[in-house]
Design a protein around this motif. Structure first.
Motif: not given
Ligand SMILES: *Cc1c(COP(=O)(O)O)cnc(C)c1O
Length: 376
Positions: A61-62, A158, A160-161, A187, A192
């Motif tokens: 996710g990064t 973003d 990811a969550q 991510s 997640k």
């Molecule tokens: C987990 C997360 C990321 C990064 O994801 P990775 O797969 O661990 O690199 C980025 N932004 C948020 C808000 C996250 O919770």
């Protein structure tokens, strides 16, 4: 009672083991470890689920966030506005690309980036806004897109969550979080909401040209084999992780419902409590998929509660204990403490309880009773 865990990946796996194992076995049998048919299938499956034109899988996710920003062609010195209250990855990639992070305060109720704070932070150098759908709750994308359109800014979600969460608009329409901005990242980290069994991530966009640019960037800047047109990176979702995700994606809505069900039971137990502010659950729009279930403890003894829960065998966590504007790596003389009243308050009040797809009623009752017992 089953042992309480912050995240219970083993019980979740046990229920789908045959499907996941068969999906992984296919990769082993064909040895298509990199860019195998599973990766392409997952891309299509996720595009269909989200209702987005392009999904570009990548390594985590990064990377997804960084590649999204590279794809937009942001240049050193461009200002990028994002939330002060989030995981550091968001601001990290902005800084890594030598863009200028502009951290702003968040909203007390939904804990997402404050619309008023965004408006105040815009300067002639502002190029993009990065809303984070924190803890699984969709940010106010309608207001954010309106500001972005007025000021000609990019929006990078973003996500990811909050994969699977809906954003609702005032005309009654709903869209999946991550499909509204110009480009989005997610991510598949194991914990997640849609987690694989290692690292994974993806970028989403509805823009054909941007999707093409990004497909080259993830592959060393190659659009034609061994012709490197731009500086890229190596960021791939491997086939075994794609196989896991193909097996799990059909369960994502069911997993979201299980999280919402647990959240509803938690919040019912805390309703009206003088020391606890529990998240609200909107029954109709699925705007919150509860990546975390996060309380605010407003009597000043959040740390005491945390110790009490740990003593009683209940895992819990502080997401996040330090505002990004106070982190050594991201200090900036332009920031003033009075610009961040809500983040400064949240870091002292928040506590996240166990949240996953396998919580049962007995565990939830034990957790809620143990929380309430602390305040007696
Ligand atoms: C987990 C997360 C990321 C990064 O994801 P990775 O797969 O661990 O690199 C980025 N932004 C948020 C808000 C996250 O919770």
């Amino acid at each position: 009672m089953r042992k309480i865990q912050m995240v219970d990946l083993k019980s979740q796996y046990d229920k789908i083991a045959a499907t996941v194992n068969a999906s992984i076995q296919e990769v082993l049998d064909t040895t298509t470890y990199i860019n195998g048919p599973q990766v392409h299938a997952f891309q299509k499956n996720l595009e269909e689920y989200l209702g987005v034109k392009h999904v570009i899988p990548c390594a985590n996710g990064t990377d997804a966030l960084q590649i999204a920003m590279m794809g937009l062609g942001l240049k050193p010195g461009d200002e990028v506005i994002t939330a002060d209250f989030t995981f550091a990855a968001t601001v990290e990639v902005i800084a890594l690309l030598q863009l200028t992070p502009v951290l702003v305060d968040v909203d007390l109720v939904n804990m997402n980036i404050s619309i008023e704070a965004i408006k105040k932070a815009i300067t002639p150098k502002t190029k993009a806004i990065v809303p984070v759908h924190l803890f699984g709750r969709a940010a106010n994308m309608e207001a954010i897109m309106q500001i972005a359109n007025e000021h000609n800014l990019y929006v990078i979600e973003d996500n990811a969550q909050a994969i699977g969460a809906n954003c609702k608009f005032s005309d009654g329409t709903k869209k999946k979080a991550g499909t509204i901005g110009h480009v989005s990242s997610t991510s598949f980290f194991p914990s997640k909401n849609l987690g694989c069994y290692g690292d994974g991530g993806a970028i989403f966009t509805n823009d054909d040209e941007l999707a093409h640019t990004i497909r080259g960037i993830v592959n060393h800047g190659m659009y034609v084999r061994y012709h490197h047109d731009v500086v890229g990176v190596n960021s791939r979702l491997d086939s075994i992780q794609a196989a896991v995700l193909n097996a799990k994606l059909p369960f994502l809505d069911q997993y979201g419902a299980a999280r919402q069900d647990a959240a509803r039971k938690y919040s019912a137990a805390f309703e009206g409590h003088p020391n606890i502010v529990a998240p609200t659950i909107c029954d109709i729009c699925d705007c919150h998929v509860f990546h975390q279930y996060t309380l605010r403890i407003i009597n000043g003894d959040r740390d005491g509660l945390m110790q009490h829960l740990l003593d009683k065998g209940i895992p819990c966590a502080i997401y996040y204990p330090i505002p990004l504007h106070s982190q050594k790596a991201y200090l900036d003389p332009r920031y003033k403490e009075e610009d961040f009243p809500i983040t400064n308050q949240l870091v002292k009040e928040v506590i996240s309880l166990p949240m996953h797809t396998e919580l049962d009623d007995e565990q939830i009752a034990y957790i809620t009773n143990t929380v309430k017992e602390f305040f007696k």
